[in-house]
Write a protein that holds these residues in place. Structure first.
Motif, PDB file in Angstrom:
ATOM      1  N   SER A   1       0.531  -1.438  -0.145  1.00 38.26           N
ATOM      2  CA  SER A   1      -0.068   0.347   0.213  1.00 38.26           C
ATOM      3  C   SER A   1       0.695   1.612   0.063  1.00 38.26           C
ATOM      4  O   SER A   1       1.714   1.504   0.958  1.00 38.26           O
ATOM      5  CB  SER A   1      -0.781   0.008   1.662  1.00 38.26           C
ATOM      6  OG  SER A   1      -1.615   1.358   1.601  1.00 38.26           O
ATOM      7  N   GLY A   2       0.526   2.004  -0.658  1.00 33.81           N
ATOM      8  CA  GLY A   2       1.500   3.742  -0.749  1.00 33.81           C
ATOM      9  C   GLY A   2       0.701   4.076   0.674  1.00 33.81           C
ATOM     10  O   GLY A   2       1.683   5.244   0.640  1.00 33.81           O
ATOM     11  N   HIS A   3       0.231   3.706   1.160  1.00 33.54           N
ATOM     12  CA  HIS A   3       0.102   4.573   2.366  1.00 33.54           C
ATOM     13  C   HIS A   3       1.123   4.242   3.464  1.00 33.54           C
ATOM     14  O   HIS A   3       1.765   5.517   4.499  1.00 33.54           O
ATOM     15  CB  HIS A   3      -1.148   3.991   3.905  1.00 33.54           C
ATOM     16  CG  HIS A   3      -2.213   4.625   3.082  1.00 33.54           C
ATOM     17  ND1 HIS A   3      -2.775   5.789   3.637  1.00 33.54           N
ATOM     18  CD2 HIS A   3      -3.283   4.141   2.111  1.00 33.54           C
ATOM     19  CE1 HIS A   3      -4.040   6.028   3.593  1.00 33.54           C
ATOM     20  NE2 HIS A   3      -4.285   4.844   2.419  1.00 33.54           N
ATOM     21  N   SER A   4       1.982   2.949   3.202  1.00 34.88           N
ATOM     22  CA  SER A   4       2.768   3.049   3.750  1.00 34.88           C
ATOM     23  C   SER A   4       5.079   3.016   3.954  1.00 34.88           C
ATOM     24  O   SER A   4       5.401   3.312   4.355  1.00 34.88           O
ATOM     25  CB  SER A   4       3.382   0.875   3.793  1.00 34.88           C
ATOM     26  OG  SER A   4       2.630   0.440   4.096  1.00 34.88           O
ATOM     27  N   ARG A   5       4.595   3.688   2.499  1.00 37.18           N
ATOM     28  CA  ARG A   5       5.343   5.066   1.936  1.00 37.18           C
ATOM     29  C   ARG A   5       5.323   6.424   3.305  1.00 37.18           C
ATOM     30  O   ARG A   5       6.121   7.211   3.265  1.00 37.18           O
ATOM     31  CB  ARG A   5       5.858   5.183   1.003  1.00 37.18           C
ATOM     32  CG  ARG A   5       5.552   4.144  -0.333  1.00 37.18           C
ATOM     33  CD  ARG A   5       5.956   4.382  -1.113  1.00 37.18           C
ATOM     34  NE  ARG A   5       5.180   4.940  -1.934  1.00 37.18           N
ATOM     35  CZ  ARG A   5       3.869   4.243  -2.878  1.00 37.18           C
ATOM     36  NH1 ARG A   5       4.069   3.254  -3.007  1.00 37.18           N
ATOM     37  NH2 ARG A   5       3.771   5.715  -3.407  1.00 37.18           N
ATOM     38  N   GLY A   6       4.253   6.791   3.507  1.00 38.00           N
ATOM     39  CA  GLY A   6       3.986   7.488   5.026  1.00 38.00           C
ATOM     40  C   GLY A   6       3.628   9.304   4.140  1.00 38.00           C
ATOM     41  O   GLY A   6       3.644   9.515   4.536  1.00 38.00           O
ATOM     42  N   SER A   7       2.670   8.694   2.824  1.00 36.11           N
ATOM     43  CA  SER A   7       2.772  10.329   2.188  1.00 36.11           C
ATOM     44  C   SER A   7       0.900  10.316   1.733  1.00 36.11           C
ATOM     45  O   SER A   7       0.375  11.595   0.947  1.00 36.11           O
ATOM     46  CB  SER A   7       3.889  11.076   1.228  1.00 36.11           C
ATOM     47  OG  SER A   7       5.058  11.031   1.964  1.00 36.11           O
ATOM     48  N   THR A   8       0.985   8.941   1.980  1.00 31.06           N
ATOM     49  CA  THR A   8      -0.641   9.046   1.568  1.00 31.06           C
ATOM     50  C   THR A   8      -1.761   9.094   2.540  1.00 31.06           C
ATOM     51  O   THR A   8      -1.671   8.294   3.816  1.00 31.06           O
ATOM     52  CB  THR A   8      -0.871   7.491   1.638  1.00 31.06           C
ATOM     53  OG1 THR A   8      -0.334   7.652  -0.408  1.00 31.06           O
ATOM     54  CG2 THR A   8      -2.204   7.579   0.594  1.00 31.06           C
ATOM     55  N   VAL A   9      -3.589   9.689   2.674  1.00 30.52           N
ATOM     56  CA  VAL A   9      -4.002   9.920   3.749  1.00 30.52           C
ATOM     57  C   VAL A   9      -4.970  10.092   2.827  1.00 30.52           C
ATOM     58  O   VAL A   9      -5.631  10.088   2.129  1.00 30.52           O
ATOM     59  CB  VAL A   9      -3.608  11.692   4.234  1.00 30.52           C
ATOM     60  CG1 VAL A   9      -3.992  13.023   3.202  1.00 30.52           C
ATOM     61  CG2 VAL A   9      -4.287  12.025   5.058  1.00 30.52           C
ATOM     62  N   ASP A  10      -5.748   8.844   3.872  1.00 31.81           N
ATOM     63  CA  ASP A  10      -7.416   9.049   3.745  1.00 31.81           C
ATOM     64  C   ASP A  10      -8.173  10.096   3.926  1.00 31.81           C
ATOM     65  O   ASP A  10      -7.701   9.941   5.361  1.00 31.81           O
ATOM     66  CB  ASP A  10      -7.862   7.651   4.265  1.00 31.81           C
ATOM     67  CG  ASP A  10      -7.489   6.243   3.516  1.00 31.81           C
ATOM     68  OD1 ASP A  10      -6.865   6.483   2.335  1.00 31.81           O
ATOM     69  OD2 ASP A  10      -7.546   5.384   3.418  1.00 31.81           O
ATOM     70  N   LEU A  11      -9.053  10.738   3.949  1.00 29.50           N
ATOM     71  CA  LEU A  11      -9.967  11.794   4.529  1.00 29.50           C
ATOM     72  C   LEU A  11     -10.861  12.159   3.777  1.00 29.50           C
ATOM     73  O   LEU A  11     -11.170  12.184   2.401  1.00 29.50           O
ATOM     74  CB  LEU A  11      -8.437  12.782   4.781  1.00 29.50           C
ATOM     75  CG  LEU A  11      -8.124  13.714   3.387  1.00 29.50           C
ATOM     76  CD1 LEU A  11      -7.531  14.592   4.229  1.00 29.50           C
ATOM     77  CD2 LEU A  11      -7.692  13.392   2.392  1.00 29.50           C
ATOM     78  N   THR A  12     -11.681  13.261   4.675  1.00 29.04           N
ATOM     79  CA  THR A  12     -12.610  14.031   4.286  1.00 29.04           C
ATOM     80  C   THR A  12     -12.894  15.509   4.827  1.00 29.04           C
ATOM     81  O   THR A  12     -11.772  15.740   5.319  1.00 29.04           O
ATOM     82  CB  THR A  12     -14.321  12.523   4.653  1.00 29.04           C
ATOM     83  OG1 THR A  12     -15.570  13.219   4.398  1.00 29.04           O
ATOM     84  CG2 THR A  12     -14.260  13.212   5.872  1.00 29.04           C
ATOM     85  N   ILE A  13     -13.823  15.987   4.169  1.00 26.89           N
ATOM     86  CA  ILE A  13     -14.267  16.677   5.555  1.00 26.89           C
ATOM     87  C   ILE A  13     -16.077  17.472   5.903  1.00 26.89           C
ATOM     88  O   ILE A  13     -16.888  16.821   5.448  1.00 26.89           O
ATOM     89  CB  ILE A  13     -14.803  18.488   4.037  1.00 26.89           C
ATOM     90  CG1 ILE A  13     -15.647  18.220   3.125  1.00 26.89           C
ATOM     91  CG2 ILE A  13     -13.173  18.419   3.951  1.00 26.89           C
ATOM     92  CD1 ILE A  13     -15.855  18.634   2.306  1.00 26.89           C
ATOM     93  N   VAL A  14     -15.390  18.336   7.118  1.00 29.91           N
ATOM     94  CA  VAL A  14     -16.771  17.652   8.270  1.00 29.91           C
ATOM     95  C   VAL A  14     -17.290  19.437   8.267  1.00 29.91           C
ATOM     96  O   VAL A  14     -16.502  20.502   8.457  1.00 29.91           O
ATOM     97  CB  VAL A  14     -16.367  17.720   9.622  1.00 29.91           C
ATOM     98  CG1 VAL A  14     -17.219  17.330  10.395  1.00 29.91           C
ATOM     99  CG2 VAL A  14     -15.707  15.616   9.644  1.00 29.91           C
ATOM    100  N   ARG A  15     -18.474  19.562   8.499  1.00 29.08           N
ATOM    101  CA  ARG A  15     -19.251  21.599   8.504  1.00 29.08           C
ATOM    102  C   ARG A  15     -18.933  21.763  10.202  1.00 29.08           C
ATOM    103  O   ARG A  15     -19.162  20.598  10.751  1.00 29.08           O
ATOM    104  CB  ARG A  15     -19.897  21.121   7.854  1.00 29.08           C
ATOM    105  CG  ARG A  15     -21.072  22.517   7.942  1.00 29.08           C
ATOM    106  CD  ARG A  15     -22.011  22.735   7.603  1.00 29.08           C
ATOM    107  NE  ARG A  15     -21.924  22.976   5.578  1.00 29.08           N
ATOM    108  CZ  ARG A  15     -21.639  24.416   5.401  1.00 29.08           C
ATOM    109  NH1 ARG A  15     -21.172  25.284   6.326  1.00 29.08           N
ATOM    110  NH2 ARG A  15     -21.593  24.638   4.371  1.00 29.08           N
ATOM    111  N   LEU A  16     -18.026  22.827  10.297  1.00 28.21           N
ATOM    112  CA  LEU A  16     -18.246  23.466  11.737  1.00 28.21           C
ATOM    113  C   LEU A  16     -19.195  24.065  12.282  1.00 28.21           C
ATOM    114  O   LEU A  16     -20.343  24.389  11.125  1.00 28.21           O
ATOM    115  CB  LEU A  16     -16.155  23.872  11.449  1.00 28.21           C
ATOM    116  CG  LEU A  16     -15.381  22.979  11.386  1.00 28.21           C
ATOM    117  CD1 LEU A  16     -14.395  24.268  11.241  1.00 28.21           C
ATOM    118  CD2 LEU A  16     -15.160  22.317  11.991  1.00 28.21           C
ATOM    119  N   PRO A  17     -19.371  23.956  13.484  1.00 31.59           N
ATOM    120  CA  PRO A  17     -18.516  23.477  14.413  1.00 31.59           C
ATOM    121  C   PRO A  17     -19.554  21.460  14.133  1.00 31.59           C
ATOM    122  O   PRO A  17     -20.601  21.088  13.696  1.00 31.59           O
ATOM    123  CB  PRO A  17     -19.570  23.524  15.487  1.00 31.59           C
ATOM    124  CG  PRO A  17     -21.451  23.275  14.714  1.00 31.59           C
ATOM    125  CD  PRO A  17     -21.055  24.709  13.766  1.00 31.59           C
TER     126      PRO A  17
END
Length: 274
Positions: A149-165
């Protein structure tokens, strides 16, 4: 030779053997726990405003249990990737949103856990949520599971966005009824993410970033996430709307295996990262 000769020789041999056992390294000494090289940081030290919900530290993931190698619910990344996320976060905060990371650096031992799980066709405890329309025997062939997995190289991230608050996300209770990850947002497991059209880690073609069936506000949210990250050097994986890799990668050819833990990090000055 005296009468004590044989006895003394036996004592000498026993002493040498005892010394050898005592001097032999323990398993922990023989195999020291690997550590991150210079250049890895904790995301919270770079930007504490980014929300973290590290799914593989919990049982709420496609495996159904905490994944090997996740010893703390924290995001570790290469420093350039973390700094780029901080820049993207600042642009989103001005619009009333925050990033939320699900997974960052992933040790090879975690990837190996995924492979073992995928090979056990009897374990389908999380199928109804994460891969209801995919036969588990096809997870390798269809590209959902791989040995690296590219995650194991340290520069890959899984993410989303959240409305605040940001409202809190309730804990998953193992054994609770599951809902398909592509169901309408109000029916899926409650996640404080904006509606992206599917949940995180949804093994389905609806997760493809530009799937034409994703329209309206769902399309707008995916474009908002991608736009905020691409501006600062991230590249999206077309098959997963949540998956981004910072380019150029500091370690493009190395798959690390140190555990996700603050103790894995090299020494660094937190003040210099703020």
């Amino acid at each position: 030779m005296t009468a004590y000769g044989p006895a003394l020789r036996k004592l000498a041999v026993a002493a040498v053997a005892l010394f050898a056992v005592a001097a032999a390294p323990s398993p922990a000494q023989a195999r020291p726990e690997p550590r991150a090289p210079d250049g890895f940081v904790a995301l919270r030290d770079v930007d504490p405003t980014i929300i973290q919900e590290i799914r593989y530290f919990t049982p709420h993931n496609f495996v159904g249990e905490r994944v090997t190698g996740y010893r703390a619910p924290m995001c570790l990344l290469t420093e350039p990737a973390a700094r780029a996320l901080r820049k993207a976060q600042r642009t989103l905060l001005r619009r009333g949103y925050s990033l939320k990371v699900y997974d960052c650096y992933r040790p090879q031992r975690a990837v190996d856990h995924f492979v073992r799980w995928a090979e056990d066709l009897r374990d389908e405890r999380m199928k109804e949520e994460f891969y209801p329309r995919v036969d588990k025997s096809r997870l390798f062939e269809d590209g959902y599971i791989a040995e690296k997995s590219g995650h194991s190289r340290g520069s890959t991230v899984d993410l989303t966005i959240v409305r605040l608050p940001a409202p809190p996300t309730r804990p998953y209770v193992p054994g609770e009824p599951l809902t398909p990850c592509y169901a309408p947002q109000e029916e899926r497991f409650p996640d404080n993410s904006v509606d992206m059209g599917t949940g995180y880690d949804c093994f389905d073609t609806l997760s493809h970033t530009d799937d034409p069936r994703i329209t309206g506000v769902q399309r707008a949210h995916r474009d908002l996430l991608r736009g905020a990250l691409v501006k600062f050097g991230f590249v999206n994986l077309p098959e997963e709307w949540w998956h981004f890799t910072y380019k150029p990668e500091p370690f493009p050819d190395t798959y690390f295996d140190f555990p996700v833990s603050r103790r894995s990090l090299p020494h660094f000055q937190v003040e210099g990262l703020r």
